[in-house]
Design a protein around this motif. Structure first.
Motif, PDB file in Angstrom:
ATOM      1  N   PHE A  11      38.532  47.534  38.024  1.00  0.00           N
ATOM      2  CA  PHE A  11      39.390  47.397  39.195  1.00  0.00           C
ATOM      3  C   PHE A  11      39.475  45.926  39.593  1.00  0.00           C
ATOM      4  CE2 PHE A  11      37.632  51.713  39.620  1.00  0.00           C
ATOM      5  CZ  PHE A  11      38.794  52.444  39.790  1.00  0.00           C
ATOM      6  N   THR A  12      40.693  45.424  39.739  1.00  0.00           N
ATOM      7  CA  THR A  12      40.922  44.082  40.250  1.00  0.00           C
ATOM      8  C   THR A  12      41.923  44.164  41.397  1.00  0.00           C
ATOM      9  OG1 THR A  12      42.824  43.536  38.839  1.00  0.00           O
ATOM     10  CG2 THR A  12      40.628  43.178  37.903  1.00  0.00           C
ATOM     11  N   GLY A  13      41.979  43.118  42.216  1.00  0.00           N
ATOM     12  CA  GLY A  13      42.959  43.137  43.292  1.00  0.00           C
ATOM     13  C   GLY A  13      42.746  42.023  44.299  1.00  0.00           C
ATOM     14  N   GLY A  48      33.990  50.445  37.756  1.00  0.00           N
ATOM     15  CA  GLY A  48      33.623  51.605  38.553  1.00  0.00           C
ATOM     16  C   GLY A  48      34.418  52.840  38.197  1.00  0.00           C
ATOM     17  N   SER A  49      34.145  53.901  38.920  1.00  0.00           N
ATOM     18  CA  SER A  49      34.821  55.184  38.698  1.00  0.00           C
ATOM     19  C   SER A  49      35.452  55.665  39.994  1.00  0.00           C
ATOM     20  CB  SER A  49      33.828  56.228  38.176  1.00  0.00           C
ATOM     21  OG  SER A  49      32.765  56.401  39.103  1.00  0.00           O
ATOM     22  N   ILE A  50      36.464  56.503  39.864  1.00  0.00           N
ATOM     23  CA  ILE A  50      37.157  57.052  41.032  1.00  0.00           C
ATOM     24  C   ILE A  50      36.412  58.304  41.488  1.00  0.00           C
ATOM     25  CG2 ILE A  50      39.318  57.989  41.926  1.00  0.00           C
ATOM     26  CD1 ILE A  50      40.788  56.406  39.779  1.00  0.00           C
ATOM     27  N   VAL A  63      30.762  52.035  42.286  1.00  0.00           N
ATOM     28  CA  VAL A  63      30.682  50.783  41.537  1.00  0.00           C
ATOM     29  C   VAL A  63      29.498  50.815  40.567  1.00  0.00           C
ATOM     30  CG1 VAL A  63      30.462  48.278  41.701  1.00  0.00           C
ATOM     31  CG2 VAL A  63      31.709  49.557  43.466  1.00  0.00           C
ATOM     32  N   ASN A  64      29.782  50.560  39.293  1.00  0.00           N
ATOM     33  CA  ASN A  64      28.735  50.449  38.281  1.00  0.00           C
ATOM     34  C   ASN A  64      28.359  48.998  38.004  1.00  0.00           C
ATOM     35  OD1 ASN A  64      28.662  53.260  37.905  1.00  0.00           O
ATOM     36  ND2 ASN A  64      30.393  53.172  36.498  1.00  0.00           N
ATOM     37  N   PHE A 104      38.089  50.899  31.372  1.00  0.00           N
ATOM     38  CA  PHE A 104      37.159  49.848  30.994  1.00  0.00           C
ATOM     39  C   PHE A 104      37.091  49.674  29.478  1.00  0.00           C
ATOM     40  CE2 PHE A 104      32.999  47.871  30.300  1.00  0.00           C
ATOM     41  CZ  PHE A 104      33.144  46.770  31.128  1.00  0.00           C
ATOM     42  N   LYS A 105      37.203  50.762  28.744  1.00  0.00           N
ATOM     43  CA  LYS A 105      37.161  50.649  27.280  1.00  0.00           C
ATOM     44  C   LYS A 105      38.364  49.866  26.757  1.00  0.00           C
ATOM     45  CE  LYS A 105      39.351  55.161  26.465  1.00  0.00           C
ATOM     46  NZ  LYS A 105      39.218  56.491  25.820  1.00  0.00           N
TER      47      LYS A 105
END
Length: 278
Positions: A238-240, A177-179, A197-198, A255-256
């Motif tokens: 993103f993980t957590g 995802g992106s912020i 979220v993508n 992500f890249k």
């Protein structure tokens, strides 16, 4: 599944206990004495003590082998309006103050090893106890998970490739995802990351949900204010972990960069798990 038990009021206490875990049990020994005992069999839940007088001993007895107790950490998070009692850590008759009555530290979490003792909650003298309710959420977790959530050294440092790949396998949520925005809460020393979220790979609870007619997935992730997270371009992985119903940020590479480390590990046969297509 959530089980809620409210025992009849007696001369001293009225406690409401919520235990959360599938097929878990709860025992509450009620006595007409100054000290009440409750036994909680589940790994997470909450306690609400209404009109506190006397004392309450909380015995955590999770449905796991006693041999595993030494590997457990207990965390409690007082309710924002909790009042009327002090919370102590008790072992063999010795008391250590954990939460003082009236402490209004927002969102503060108190953690200790399971083998350090149990909880002793003692009501403080009040002129009007009818308006007082002492309550908190609690969680039992492995010491490794607790260390991830409450790391002391370099909490904002980037994760290594190995840590990222392991986080993909073990985290409660994994998303691409992106912020979209960041809200800083100075009083709580936290930042709330608003994420678009993508790709949703995994989530333990419904933190990330479809919103509006556009059908976009969105959610919020919390992290420490000192990490200085800011909105920016590009996608992240993103993980957590989930902690007291909130998503807490773990490893979050671009992500890249994750694609690079994932491919390198896969080519060498070193991936701890598969994440699926992009």
């Amino acid at each position: 599944m959530t089980e809620t038990t409210e025992r009849e009021k007696n001369e001293k206490t009225n406690a409401v206990i919520q235990d959360v875990l599938m097929d878990c049990g709860l025992t509450h020994e009620s006595h007409k004495k100054d000290v009440e005992q409750v036994y909680l069999r589940c790994s997470e839940g909450s306690i609400e003590w209404m009109y506190p007088t006397g004392a309450l001993i909380v015995n955590l007895r999770p449905n796991t082998s006693p041999a595993s107790y030494k590997h457990l950490t207990v965390c409690i998070k007082p309710f924002k309006d909790s009042a009327g009692a002090n919370i102590y850590l008790e072992k063999t008759g010795e008391l250590k103050l954990l939460v003082r009555d009236g402490d209004r530290s927002p969102s503060k979490v108190y953690c200790f090893g399971y083998d350090q003792g149990g909880l002793f909650i003692e009501a403080t003298p009040q002129q009007d106890i009818s308006r007082k309710i002492t309550g908190f959420q609690y969680e039992l977790m492995s010491k490794g998970v607790a260390s991830d959530l409450h790391t002391v050294s370099a909490p904002c440092r980037p994760c290594s490739d190995t840590e990222v790949l392991l986080a993909v396998c073990t985290s409660d949520f994994v998303i691409r995802g992106s912020i979209q925005d960041v809200t800083n809460e100075a009083e709580e020393q936290e930042s709330i990351i608003h994420v678009g979220v993508n790709k949703l790979y995994r989530q333990k609870s419904k933190v990330f949900q479809l919103t509006g007619e556009s059908g976009n997935w969105r959610g919020q992730i919390k992290t420490l204010l000192e990490c200085g997270v800011k909105p920016g371009d590009g996608d992240f992985l993103f993980t957590g972990r989930m902690h007291f119903g909130e998503a807490r940020l773990g490893c979050a590479p671009r992500f890249k960069d994750f694609q690079r480390m994932y491919k390198e590990a896969k080519d060498k046969g070193l991936n701890p798990c598969e994440i699926g297509p992009d």
